[in-house]
Design an enzyme around this catalytic site. Sequence first.
Site, PDB file in Angstrom:
ATOM      1  N   HIS A   8       1.263 -35.063  75.825  1.00  0.00           N
ATOM      2  CA  HIS A   8       0.617 -33.782  75.566  1.00  0.00           C
ATOM      3  C   HIS A   8       1.540 -32.656  76.032  1.00  0.00           C
ATOM      4  CE1 HIS A   8      -3.632 -35.725  75.469  1.00  0.00           C
ATOM      5  NE2 HIS A   8      -3.135 -35.587  74.254  1.00  0.00           N
ATOM      6  N   GLY A  55       1.283 -34.801  67.192  1.00  0.00           N
ATOM      7  CA  GLY A  55      -0.016 -35.416  67.471  1.00  0.00           C
ATOM      8  C   GLY A  55      -1.187 -34.749  66.772  1.00  0.00           C
ATOM      9  N   ASP A  60      -0.766 -38.970  66.180  1.00  0.00           N
ATOM     10  CA  ASP A  60      -1.534 -39.964  66.947  1.00  0.00           C
ATOM     11  C   ASP A  60      -2.143 -40.998  66.001  1.00  0.00           C
ATOM     12  OD1 ASP A  60      -1.017 -38.667  69.383  1.00  0.00           O
ATOM     13  OD2 ASP A  60      -2.786 -37.401  69.192  1.00  0.00           O
ATOM     14  N   ASP A  80      -2.785 -35.249  79.212  1.00  0.00           N
ATOM     15  CA  ASP A  80      -3.182 -34.136  80.068  1.00  0.00           C
ATOM     16  C   ASP A  80      -4.706 -34.139  80.138  1.00  0.00           C
ATOM     17  OD1 ASP A  80      -3.712 -31.799  81.393  1.00  0.00           O
ATOM     18  OD2 ASP A  80      -2.842 -30.486  79.870  1.00  0.00           O
ATOM     19  N   HIS A  87      -7.326 -32.459  69.101  1.00  0.00           N
ATOM     20  CA  HIS A  87      -7.323 -33.730  68.368  1.00  0.00           C
ATOM     21  C   HIS A  87      -7.833 -34.878  69.250  1.00  0.00           C
ATOM     22  CE1 HIS A  87      -3.595 -33.474  70.565  1.00  0.00           C
ATOM     23  NE2 HIS A  87      -3.330 -34.740  70.323  1.00  0.00           N
ATOM     24  N   ASP A  90      -8.767 -38.235  67.764  1.00  0.00           N
ATOM     25  CA  ASP A  90      -7.619 -39.085  67.422  1.00  0.00           C
ATOM     26  C   ASP A  90      -7.085 -39.801  68.649  1.00  0.00           C
ATOM     27  OD1 ASP A  90      -7.849 -38.027  64.866  1.00  0.00           O
ATOM     28  OD2 ASP A  90      -6.264 -36.547  65.178  1.00  0.00           O
ATOM     29  N   ARG A  96      -8.771 -46.626  72.024  1.00  0.00           N
ATOM     30  CA  ARG A  96      -9.666 -47.734  71.658  1.00  0.00           C
ATOM     31  C   ARG A  96      -8.895 -48.818  70.904  1.00  0.00           C
ATOM     32  NH1 ARG A  96     -13.204 -44.860  69.674  1.00  0.00           N
ATOM     33  NH2 ARG A  96     -12.501 -44.806  67.514  1.00  0.00           N
TER      34      ARG A  96
END
Length: 124
Positions: A8, A55, A60, A80, A87, A90, A96
């Site tokens: 980030h 990202g 991402d 961060d 996002h 995402d 996950r």
Amino acid sequence: MRIALIAHDKKKAEMIRLAAKYKDILAKHELYATGTTGTMVMGETGLKLTRMKSGPLGGDQQIGSMVADGKLDMILFLRDPLTAQPHEPDVSALLRLCDVMDIPLATNVAGCEIFLDYLKDLDA
């Protein structure tokens, strides 16, 4: 190994320091990164890597697609946690997917260093 680097905005300087510190280890592997992180890491370290989109612009998700397709072995993602990310869905999906696909994922410098020290021992 195929390794993705993501950071980030407020963590990009830390990613550059980490990549510079472990440059010799990272150079032995196939590297991928989200857009801005990749540009900055390449510029500061000279490491060769494949850049995805930024990202927030789908990078991402591109990394997530690689995880789902079995094309990544590890992700170093300096998140961060104190700044809202536009996002975030995402990011959550990527985290996950790493859990579902059993892909090692470090989300802070200490975790990244443990992973990279492990690779250093493997390469020795």
